[in-house]
Motif scaffolding. Structure first.
Motif, short mmCIF file in Angstrom:
data_model
loop_
_atom_site.label_atom_id
_atom_site.label_comp_id
_atom_site.label_asym_id
_atom_site.label_seq_id
_atom_site.Cartn_x
_atom_site.Cartn_y
_atom_site.Cartn_z
N TYR A 178 -25.75 11.16 -21.82
CA TYR A 178 -24.57 11.93 -21.43
C TYR A 178 -24.87 13.41 -21.61
O TYR A 178 -25.59 13.79 -22.55
N ALA A 179 -24.31 14.22 -20.73
CA ALA A 179 -24.55 15.66 -20.79
C ALA A 179 -23.23 16.41 -20.82
O ALA A 179 -22.24 15.99 -20.21
N ALA A 180 -23.21 17.52 -21.55
CA ALA A 180 -22.01 18.35 -21.62
C ALA A 180 -22.40 19.76 -22.03
O ALA A 180 -23.45 19.99 -22.62
N LYS A 181 -21.51 20.69 -21.72
CA LYS A 181 -21.75 22.08 -22.09
C LYS A 181 -21.54 22.32 -23.59
O LYS A 181 -22.22 23.15 -24.20
N GLN A 182 -20.57 21.60 -24.17
CA GLN A 182 -20.27 21.77 -25.59
C GLN A 182 -20.15 20.42 -26.27
O GLN A 182 -19.74 19.43 -25.64
N LEU A 183 -20.48 20.39 -27.56
CA LEU A 183 -20.51 19.15 -28.32
C LEU A 183 -19.58 19.27 -29.51
O LEU A 183 -19.66 20.22 -30.29
N VAL A 184 -18.67 18.31 -29.65
CA VAL A 184 -17.73 18.27 -30.77
C VAL A 184 -18.15 17.15 -31.72
O VAL A 184 -18.22 15.98 -31.32
#
Length: 358
Positions: A178-184
């Motif tokens: 999975y890819a995302a700009k920000q990680l929580v």
């Protein structure tokens, strides 16, 4: 690519994901087969505004209106009563002050909970406004917001690798990438392990076990209207639940992250402390379990971007206050990421910021 990946599907992660859905696309990754499996699924499910350190209490108070009104409200009357006996006067006075309770006549306490033992319960104090929280519905309602905004909630997705790229983050979980700009990072007791996979400095999280036993209604009483009870110094507590009584030794033993279970000796010691205050002995434990409440050294939540890696956002260290604080804590996460002013004052924001731990 999503705008946000949220690791952890307990109340911290799913509430943050719901709030972030207003700012972009969200993917929630939960290692277990259902949301709220660990600490969130083993909560005492109470809303007591005055319970916690100052930063926690501020989040509680900022969450109160949401708990009362959102989606028809999540609260039902319960009440919270502190009880004490001979030799416990000093601790009783300290607890009354810290929890902002008001002393009541012991006769009133006996009327509310008829199994209290007059020889060992000589002092009592009450907070009538403490209430039960519908924790399962809250989790499902937040998840519904995520899905309604087009987000994904993926279960059985244990994170095994995290890589920072020029565009953001790649997370391998459940065999998928999975890819995302920000990680929580809302992984509860596992947040420092997630940080290590991401190459981010840990915050020093310490998971602490909290055990619980379910007892038949003592003496066949109808416990429905009884308040939650607590011994001084939080040596034990008891709470009605579906016609039964939940009793906890209020243990806080540091452990490694794992699928927690109750320690028999710790549970027995806590039940003995409870038994000292009541006329009905514990003759049968119907079931028992444990959850992990995670803390950093100062006991406050850790909320916001990491100072060294701003696209890595902490939503951690709920310490047993996750449901109480979730509405305000998740709103703060979204406000910080969205560049919006927070309703919380500057001192509280500093007390919650990851920067205080660096």
């Amino acid at each position: 690519m999503s705008d946000f990946i949220v690791i952890g599907g307990g109340i911290a992660g799913i509430s943050a994901a719901a709030r972030l859905s207003d700012l972009g696309s969200v993917t929630v990754l939960e290692a277990e087969e259902a949301l709220g499996y660990h600490a969130s699924g083993r909560s005492a499910a109470m809303f007591e505004e005055n319970y916690g350190n100052p930063a926690t209490v501020a989040l509680n108070k900022a969450s109160a209106e949401y708990h009362r009104t959102a989606n028809g409200g999540y609260l039902t009357p319960r009440g919270f009563m502190l009880v004490a006996g001979p030799g416990e006067e000093e601790q009783f006075t300290a607890d009354v002050k810290e929890l902002d309770l008001h002393p009541i006549a012991v006769e009133d306490a006996y009327a509310r909970v008829p199994i209290l033992k007059p020889e060992t319960v000589t002092l009592a104090a009450l907070h009538e406004e403490a209430q039960d929280l519908d924790t399962d519905r809250m989790i499902q309602d937040f998840a519904r917001v995520v899905r309604g905004a087009g987000g994904k909630v993926v279960t059985k997705a244990e994170v095994t690798a995290i890589r920072h790229t020029g565009a953001g983050w790649q997370v391998t979980a459940g065999g998928e990438v999975y890819a995302a700009k920000q990680l929580v990072n809302a992984a509860g007791a596992w947040v420092d392990r997630i940080a290590a996979l991401a190459g981010v400095d840990p915050i020093g999280i310490v998971p602490k076990r909290r055990s619980m036993a379910r007892l038949p209604a003592p003496g066949g009483h109808d416990v429905t209207s009884w308040p939650m009870m607590m011994g001084v110094g939080e040596g034990w507590y008891a709470k009605p639940d579906a016609g039964k009584l939940l009793v906890s030794p209020a243990d806080a033993d540091p452990v490694d992250p794992h699928d927690a279970f109750a320690d028999d000796m710790v549970l027995a010691e806590g039940l003995a402390r409870y038994e000292e205050k009541v006329t009905e002995p514990v003759t049968r434990v119907e079931s028992n379990w444990a959850g992990l409440r995670s803390f950093v050294p100062d006991g406050a939540l850790v909320l916001g971007p990491d100072p060294a890696r701003p696209d890595f956002i902490w939503c951690a260290a709920q310490g047993g206050y996750g449901f109480q604080t979730a509405p305000a804590a998740s709103r703060l996460i979204a406000d910080l990421i969205g560049g919006r002013p927070s309703e919380l004052d500057r001192d509280i924001l500093a007390a919650l910021s990851p920067e205080r731990l660096r």
